[in-house]
Design an enzyme around this catalytic site. Structure first.
Site, PDB file in Angstrom:
ATOM      1  N   ASP A 100      46.910  68.134  76.326  1.00 49.36           N
ATOM      2  CA  ASP A 100      45.761  67.322  75.911  1.00 49.36           C
ATOM      3  C   ASP A 100      44.604  67.614  76.875  1.00 49.36           C
ATOM      4  OD1 ASP A 100      45.267  64.499  74.234  1.00 49.36           O
ATOM      5  OD2 ASP A 100      44.111  64.610  76.103  1.00 49.36           O
TER       6      ASP A 100
ATOM      7  N   ASP B 107      42.628  67.884  71.632  1.00 46.26           N
ATOM      8  CA  ASP B 107      41.211  67.636  71.893  1.00 46.26           C
ATOM      9  C   ASP B 107      40.586  68.667  72.840  1.00 46.26           C
ATOM     10  OD1 ASP B 107      42.862  66.538  73.800  1.00 46.26           O
ATOM     11  OD2 ASP B 107      42.025  64.518  73.676  1.00 46.26           O
TER      12      ASP B 107
ATOM     13  N   HIS C 298      47.860  57.901  78.527  1.00 45.47           N
ATOM     14  CA  HIS C 298      47.037  57.138  79.497  1.00 45.47           C
ATOM     15  C   HIS C 298      47.630  55.769  79.837  1.00 45.47           C
ATOM     16  CE1 HIS C 298      43.920  60.115  79.338  1.00 45.47           C
ATOM     17  NE2 HIS C 298      43.650  59.896  78.063  1.00 45.47           N
TER      18      HIS C 298
ATOM     19  N   HIS D 195      42.661  65.659  78.251  1.00 48.03           N
ATOM     20  CA  HIS D 195      42.566  64.634  79.296  1.00 48.03           C
ATOM     21  C   HIS D 195      43.843  64.608  80.132  1.00 48.03           C
ATOM     22  CE1 HIS D 195      39.965  63.230  75.911  1.00 48.03           C
ATOM     23  NE2 HIS D 195      39.106  63.172  76.920  1.00 48.03           N
TER      24      HIS D 195
HETATM   25 ZN   LIG Z   1      42.846  63.397  75.108  1.00 45.95          ZN
END
Ligand SMILES: [Zn+2]
Length: 309
Positions: A162, A246, A125, A164
């Site tokens: 991931d 995740d 991120h 995200h």
């Molecule tokens: Zn994540």
């Protein structure tokens, strides 16, 4: 040739505060899992620090200085709603980014078949001048640009499972047709980027958003139909993996329903393309994963698949 694992005790000293999901216990659980007898063949390596030059291929020099200056002697300083630095964070972040660069060096030199970086803080991120979503430096993007600058691997690919979207990696790569970024991620979810129509300058960005409660079959279909063919078409010289766990069914932060086997499967598929296109060169780095037991077992499944590749 064996699979290498890059890590450093400093990565346990970054502390987001009590009750924060991105905790040192995560990395301790992964390291414990990788010390089971079935992982005896792993080659353990101490992560070096990333240099300023390596970090500044992705981040603004002013941002690197800002992060390092924010590190307090005691307590914590917030850089973002959910991202903080503690006394150990500067060293942890340098070692996390350095792990990926060191792993690239080792795989490029043929010291290992491939490598996994057991590190924190995570990275995908982090943007050019912004800490975000538990991430300080974009470890995987730094590694990809290092592979290119130091070793002449012109075409570098990052694939990201991931849960995200790796907004920071996409941002760094989108304008450069020799860089490739592909991701499956829950949609809608944090950070809100990663729509299928975000394609980069030359179709070099590939996003497959997955609805909440999508499970293994939808995940595998997204990789089989879209991401793996695009990765093969890109013909990478080096493949890096943003390995977040995740999307596991037990993860408290998201609701994709993957199992350990899905991580073993996707890892083997990526490794197959690496064999065909780039002599098997793969470096993977830990991103998210917030159920301690699911994180440990799925990271173990991932590393076991790298060892079999
Ligand atoms: Zn994540």
């Amino acid at each position: 040739m064996t699979t290498l694992v890059f890590t450093h005790p400093a990565c346990l000293e970054h502390d987001n505060g009590p009750g924060h999901p991105e905790s040192p216990a995560r990395l301790r659980a992964v390291l414990e899992a990788l010390h089971q007898p079935r992982f005896e063949a792993l080659g353990w390596r101490e992560a070096r620090r990333a240099s300023d030059e390596e970090i500044e291929r992705v981040h603004a020099p002013s941002y690197l200085a800002q992060v390092m200056h924010a590190v307090p002697a005691t307590g914590r300083v917030s850089l973002d709603l959910d991202t903080a630095v503690s006394a150990g964070s500067g060293e942890a972040a340098l070692r996390a980014a350095g792990a990926v660069c060191g792993a690239v060096d080792a795989v490029a030199a043929g010291e290992g078949a491939n490598a996994f970086c057991a590190v924190r803080p995570p990275g995908h991120h982090a943007e050019r001048d912004r800490a975000m979503g538990f991430c300080l430096f974009n470890n995987i993007a730094i590694g990809a640009l290092h592979a290119r600058a130091k070793h002449g691997f012109k075409r570098a690919a990052v694939v990201d499972f991931d849960v995200h979207h790796g907004n920071g990696t996409q941002d760094s790569f989108a304008a450069d047709p020799d860089l490739f970024y592909a991701s499956t991620h829950q949609w809608p979810a944090y950070p809100g980027t990663g729509a299928a129509d975000e394609r980069g300058a030359a179709g070099n960005i590939v996003n497959v958003p997955l609805a909440p409660y999508s499970g293994g079959p939808e995940f595998r279909a997204a990789w089989s139909r879209t991401i793996l063919p695009a990765l093969a078409d890109f013909a990478p010289d080096f493949i890096l993996i943003s390995a977040g766990f995740d999307a596991h069914a037990n993860d408290p932060l998201a609701s994709l329903e993957l199992e350990d086997d899905d991580y073993a499967w996707v890892t083997a598929e990526i490794a197959k393309i690496a064999k065909e296109k780039c002599a098997g060169r793969v470096v993977s780095a830990l991103e998210g994963g917030y159920d301690i037991h699911a994180l440990a077992s799925s990271a173990a499944a991932h590393v076991a698949a790298l060892m079999k590749a």
